[in-house]
Design a protein around this motif. Structure first.
Motif, PDB file in Angstrom:
ATOM      1  N   PRO A 129       0.842  -1.199   0.000  1.00 33.39           N
ATOM      2  CA  PRO A 129       0.000   0.000   0.000  1.00 33.39           C
ATOM      3  C   PRO A 129       0.880   1.253   0.000  1.00 33.39           C
ATOM      4  CG  PRO A 129      -0.861  -1.612   1.523  1.00 33.39           C
ATOM      5  CD  PRO A 129       0.477  -2.131   1.065  1.00 33.39           C
ATOM      6  N   GLY A 130       0.556   2.190  -0.878  1.00 31.73           N
ATOM      7  CA  GLY A 130       1.368   3.387  -1.027  1.00 31.73           C
ATOM      8  C   GLY A 130       2.508   3.230  -2.006  1.00 31.73           C
ATOM      9  N   GLY A 131       2.757   1.999  -2.472  1.00 34.92           N
ATOM     10  CA  GLY A 131       3.830   1.739  -3.434  1.00 34.92           C
ATOM     11  C   GLY A 131       3.494   2.284  -4.811  1.00 34.92           C
ATOM     12  N   VAL A 132       4.511   2.414  -5.637  1.00 39.20           N
ATOM     13  CA  VAL A 132       4.372   3.030  -6.953  1.00 39.20           C
ATOM     14  C   VAL A 132       4.581   1.991  -8.050  1.00 39.20           C
ATOM     15  CG1 VAL A 132       5.376   4.748  -8.513  1.00 39.20           C
ATOM     16  CG2 VAL A 132       5.172   5.249  -6.084  1.00 39.20           C
ATOM     17  N   VAL A 133       3.793   2.116  -9.108  1.00 39.93           N
ATOM     18  CA  VAL A 133       3.946   1.269 -10.290  1.00 39.93           C
ATOM     19  C   VAL A 133       4.103   2.186 -11.498  1.00 39.93           C
ATOM     20  CG1 VAL A 133       2.896  -0.491 -11.763  1.00 39.93           C
ATOM     21  CG2 VAL A 133       2.567  -0.569  -9.280  1.00 39.93           C
ATOM     22  N   PHE A 146      -4.840   0.119 -15.065  1.00 36.79           N
ATOM     23  CA  PHE A 146      -4.701   0.418 -13.633  1.00 36.79           C
ATOM     24  C   PHE A 146      -6.076   0.503 -12.977  1.00 36.79           C
ATOM     25  CE2 PHE A 146      -0.374   2.192 -14.555  1.00 36.79           C
ATOM     26  CZ  PHE A 146       0.318   1.579 -13.532  1.00 36.79           C
ATOM     27  N   ARG A 147      -6.973   1.258 -13.608  1.00 38.89           N
ATOM     28  CA  ARG A 147      -8.314   1.452 -13.039  1.00 38.89           C
ATOM     29  C   ARG A 147      -9.067   0.128 -12.903  1.00 38.89           C
ATOM     30  NH1 ARG A 147      -8.370   5.657 -17.138  1.00 38.89           N
ATOM     31  NH2 ARG A 147      -7.668   7.576 -16.150  1.00 38.89           N
ATOM     32  N   SER A 148      -8.844  -0.788 -13.854  1.00 40.76           N
ATOM     33  CA  SER A 148      -9.581  -2.057 -13.844  1.00 40.76           C
ATOM     34  C   SER A 148      -9.313  -2.875 -12.585  1.00 40.76           C
ATOM     35  CB  SER A 148      -9.250  -2.885 -15.087  1.00 40.76           C
ATOM     36  OG  SER A 148      -7.949  -3.452 -14.998  1.00 40.76           O
ATOM     37  N   PHE A 196      -5.608   1.128  -7.359  1.00 38.66           N
ATOM     38  CA  PHE A 196      -4.651   2.219  -7.520  1.00 38.66           C
ATOM     39  C   PHE A 196      -5.356   3.562  -7.477  1.00 38.66           C
ATOM     40  CE2 PHE A 196      -2.638  -1.390  -9.608  1.00 38.66           C
ATOM     41  CZ  PHE A 196      -1.353  -1.348  -9.063  1.00 38.66           C
ATOM     42  N   ASP A 197      -4.611   4.578  -7.026  1.00 39.28           N
ATOM     43  CA  ASP A 197      -5.087   5.943  -7.160  1.00 39.28           C
ATOM     44  C   ASP A 197      -5.131   6.280  -8.646  1.00 39.28           C
ATOM     45  OD1 ASP A 197      -5.200   6.215  -4.400  1.00 39.28           O
ATOM     46  OD2 ASP A 197      -3.218   7.138  -4.251  1.00 39.28           O
ATOM     47  N   GLU A 198      -5.698   7.420  -8.983  1.00 37.97           N
ATOM     48  CA  GLU A 198      -5.812   7.817 -10.388  1.00 37.97           C
ATOM     49  C   GLU A 198      -4.427   7.858 -11.040  1.00 37.97           C
ATOM     50  OE1 GLU A 198      -7.543   8.744 -13.952  1.00 37.97           O
ATOM     51  OE2 GLU A 198      -8.435   7.920 -12.134  1.00 37.97           O
ATOM     52  N   VAL A 214       1.937   6.192 -14.445  1.00 39.97           N
ATOM     53  CA  VAL A 214       2.371   5.902 -13.074  1.00 39.97           C
ATOM     54  C   VAL A 214       1.159   5.972 -12.149  1.00 39.97           C
ATOM     55  CG1 VAL A 214       3.888   6.619 -11.192  1.00 39.97           C
ATOM     56  CG2 VAL A 214       4.624   6.893 -13.566  1.00 39.97           C
ATOM     57  N   ALA A 215       1.066   5.028 -11.245  1.00 42.57           N
ATOM     58  CA  ALA A 215      -0.013   5.043 -10.262  1.00 42.57           C
ATOM     59  C   ALA A 215       0.523   4.527  -8.927  1.00 42.57           C
ATOM     60  CB  ALA A 215      -1.179   4.184 -10.729  1.00 42.57           C
ATOM     61  N   ARG A 216      -0.101   5.020  -7.868  1.00 42.14           N
ATOM     62  CA  ARG A 216       0.251   4.617  -6.516  1.00 42.14           C
ATOM     63  C   ARG A 216      -0.816   3.655  -5.993  1.00 42.14           C
ATOM     64  NH1 ARG A 216       3.964   6.387  -3.221  1.00 42.14           N
ATOM     65  NH2 ARG A 216       4.444   8.179  -4.546  1.00 42.14           N
ATOM     66  N   ARG A 217      -0.366   2.593  -5.352  1.00 40.91           N
ATOM     67  CA  ARG A 217      -1.269   1.606  -4.742  1.00 40.91           C
ATOM     68  C   ARG A 217      -2.046   2.286  -3.626  1.00 40.91           C
ATOM     69  NH1 ARG A 217      -4.413  -1.805  -3.144  1.00 40.91           N
ATOM     70  NH2 ARG A 217      -4.002  -3.997  -2.771  1.00 40.91           N
ATOM     71  N   THR A 218      -3.330   2.084  -3.626  1.00 38.16           N
ATOM     72  CA  THR A 218      -4.137   2.697  -2.580  1.00 38.16           C
ATOM     73  C   THR A 218      -3.755   2.137  -1.215  1.00 38.16           C
ATOM     74  OG1 THR A 218      -5.879   1.069  -2.944  1.00 38.16           O
ATOM     75  CG2 THR A 218      -6.133   3.179  -4.063  1.00 38.16           C
ATOM     76  N   ASN A 219      -3.961   2.929  -0.195  1.00 39.45           N
ATOM     77  CA  ASN A 219      -3.689   2.509   1.189  1.00 39.45           C
ATOM     78  C   ASN A 219      -4.912   1.819   1.766  1.00 39.45           C
ATOM     79  OD1 ASN A 219      -0.998   3.461   1.507  1.00 39.45           O
ATOM     80  ND2 ASN A 219      -1.813   5.530   1.541  1.00 39.45           N
ATOM     81  N   VAL A 220      -5.116   0.593   1.372  1.00 42.39           N
ATOM     82  CA  VAL A 220      -6.295  -0.162   1.822  1.00 42.39           C
ATOM     83  C   VAL A 220      -6.018  -0.801   3.152  1.00 42.39           C
ATOM     84  CG1 VAL A 220      -7.871  -2.036   1.247  1.00 42.39           C
ATOM     85  CG2 VAL A 220      -6.960  -0.591  -0.547  1.00 42.39           C
TER      86      VAL A 220
END
Length: 151
Positions: free
Chosen positions: A66-70, A103-105, A109-111, A145-151
């Protein structure tokens, strides 16, 4: 640093890698890693070949903390016989939005942020091209680039 790819020889010669695995994500769209084990994941010049991109992006979400970047990066170059139909039928700009949709699928991830990192063509190239009646755009390169949501 771990690496995943199709070419054992190239992977084995990469001095940065601590670990690598040869895997075809089109045959097996899962990553050989534990849940939430990476701070960042990058994929360079390969997204256009993923036949099951939604499954791969869902598994990327699984392995990123969570919070990581892709970061998915690519150019306009491809092997047309290997790239997916969805990729081949889109313009460069549309491809960036396609990757953002992957990413959205996943819903994880955040936007996504789309960045055009293309370099402009050299001035003399523009001048020569204008004489020939063609248009040059330099070296195209894009990142989504997207950041993993903090779930």
């Amino acid at each position: 640093v771990d690496g995943l790819g199709l070419n054992r020889e190239e992977l084995s010669k990469n001095p940065i890698l601590d670990f690598f695995e040869v895997r075809d994500l089109n045959n097996e769209p899962s990553l050989p890693y534990d849940d939430a084990c990476f701070d960042a994941v990058t994929c360079a010049l390969s997204c256009q070949y993923l036949q099951q991109p939604e499954a791969v992006f869902a598994d990327i979400a699984r392995v990123v903390k969570p919070g990581g970047v892709v970061c998915m990066s690519f150019s306009n170059r491809m092997f047309p016989s290997k790239a997916t139909y969805a990729w081949r039928q889109r313009s460069e700009g549309e491809r960036t939005h396609l990757v953002a949709d992957y990413f959205r699928s996943s819903g994880a991830f955040d936007e996504p942020e789309i960045t055009d990192l293309s370099t402009p063509a050299h001035f003399l190239s523009y001048w020569s091209a204008s004489l020939l009646g063609i248009q040059l755009t330099g070296d195209p390169f894009y990142a989504v680039v997207a950041r993993r949501t903090n779930v």
